[in-house]
Structures are given as structure tokens and as C-alpha cells.
Design a protein around this motif. Sequence first.
Motif, mmCIF file in Angstrom:
data_model
loop_
_atom_site.group_PDB
_atom_site.id
_atom_site.type_symbol
_atom_site.label_atom_id
_atom_site.label_comp_id
_atom_site.label_asym_id
_atom_site.label_seq_id
_atom_site.Cartn_x
_atom_site.Cartn_y
_atom_site.Cartn_z
ATOM 1 N N LYS A 97 0.836 -1.199 0.000
ATOM 2 C CA LYS A 97 0.000 0.000 0.000
ATOM 3 C C LYS A 97 0.874 1.253 0.000
ATOM 4 C CE LYS A 97 -3.899 -2.052 2.382
ATOM 5 N NZ LYS A 97 -4.780 -1.968 3.547
ATOM 6 N N VAL A 98 0.360 2.298 -0.620
ATOM 7 C CA VAL A 98 1.072 3.567 -0.708
ATOM 8 C C VAL A 98 0.429 4.553 0.256
ATOM 9 C CG1 VAL A 98 1.690 5.473 -2.228
ATOM 10 C CG2 VAL A 98 1.676 3.155 -3.109
ATOM 11 N N PHE A 108 5.248 7.152 -0.003
ATOM 12 C CA PHE A 108 6.128 6.037 0.320
ATOM 13 C C PHE A 108 5.311 4.772 0.525
ATOM 14 C CE2 PHE A 108 4.943 7.919 4.293
ATOM 15 C CZ PHE A 108 4.783 6.864 5.144
ATOM 16 N N CYS A 109 5.983 3.626 0.387
ATOM 17 C CA CYS A 109 5.344 2.319 0.538
ATOM 18 C C CYS A 109 5.349 1.934 2.011
ATOM 19 C CB CYS A 109 6.089 1.280 -0.294
ATOM 20 S SG CYS A 109 5.449 -0.386 -0.092
ATOM 21 N N THR A 110 4.226 1.372 2.487
ATOM 22 C CA THR A 110 4.154 0.971 3.889
ATOM 23 C C THR A 110 4.821 -0.376 4.123
ATOM 24 O OG1 THR A 110 1.994 -0.015 3.511
ATOM 25 C CG2 THR A 110 2.037 2.247 4.304
ATOM 26 N N LEU A 111 4.981 -1.177 3.070
ATOM 27 C CA LEU A 111 5.555 -2.507 3.228
ATOM 28 C C LEU A 111 7.086 -2.491 3.141
ATOM 29 C CD1 LEU A 111 4.541 -5.370 3.698
ATOM 30 C CD2 LEU A 111 4.537 -5.702 1.236
ATOM 31 N N CYS A 112 7.645 -1.881 2.089
ATOM 32 C CA CYS A 112 9.100 -1.889 1.899
ATOM 33 C C CYS A 112 9.750 -0.558 2.272
ATOM 34 C CB CYS A 112 9.450 -2.259 0.459
ATOM 35 S SG CYS A 112 8.952 -1.059 -0.786
ATOM 36 N N SER A 113 8.962 0.438 2.661
ATOM 37 C CA SER A 113 9.432 1.765 3.111
ATOM 38 C C SER A 113 10.234 2.513 2.057
ATOM 39 C CB SER A 113 10.273 1.645 4.388
ATOM 40 O OG SER A 113 9.504 1.073 5.412
ATOM 41 N N LYS A 114 10.005 2.245 0.783
ATOM 42 C CA LYS A 114 10.676 2.976 -0.277
ATOM 43 C C LYS A 114 9.977 4.291 -0.539
ATOM 44 C CE LYS A 114 13.449 0.440 -3.260
ATOM 45 N NZ LYS A 114 13.895 -0.030 -4.442
ATOM 46 N N ARG A 115 10.749 5.316 -0.811
ATOM 47 C CA ARG A 115 10.191 6.620 -1.189
ATOM 48 C C ARG A 115 9.806 6.549 -2.651
ATOM 49 N NH1 ARG A 115 11.581 12.187 -1.612
ATOM 50 N NH2 ARG A 115 9.536 13.151 -1.821
ATOM 51 N N LEU A 116 8.575 6.914 -2.943
ATOM 52 C CA LEU A 116 8.072 6.856 -4.312
ATOM 53 C C LEU A 116 7.930 8.270 -4.861
ATOM 54 C CD1 LEU A 116 5.278 4.238 -3.654
ATOM 55 C CD2 LEU A 116 7.552 3.805 -4.546
#
Length: 67
Positions: free
Chosen positions: A29-30, A55-63
Motif C-alpha cells: 500500500k502507498v 512512500f510504501c508501507t511494506l518496503c518503506s521505499k520513497r516513491l
Amino acid sequence: MWFVYVCDEGEKELGRQQAPGSCPYCGGKVEAMDVEIQWRCCFLPMCFKIKRKFFCTLCSKRLELYY
């Protein structure tokens, strides 16, 4: 004579909310986060900006959003 150039950038989180779509990397999820950025020079506030970061809640990547 000494010159001291002190600049600082402070971030303050204003709020979070779920954004539509999913992460292209893991499918999680974003979340959208509103952030207030304050630039200070010699402890005097110079500029205020409010930005929205994703950012993604699962992998914590900044989108990033490209138009």
C-alpha cells in the motif's frame, strides 16, 4: 573577523493518509505524507514549504510521481 554561516532545514510531519495505487516494487500500500519544510539561516526562518511525499508501507521505499 569570523563569518559563521549557519543554515538548517527542519521537517515537521503534518499528516498521513492512504493514497490510491500500489507500490511498483513490492505491491504494498502507498501512503501520502504532508510535510512542512522550514529553512533557517542563523536561526531566522527564511522559507516555508508544504510538500506531499509518497512512500510504501511494506518496503518503506520513497516513491516519486512523474507526470
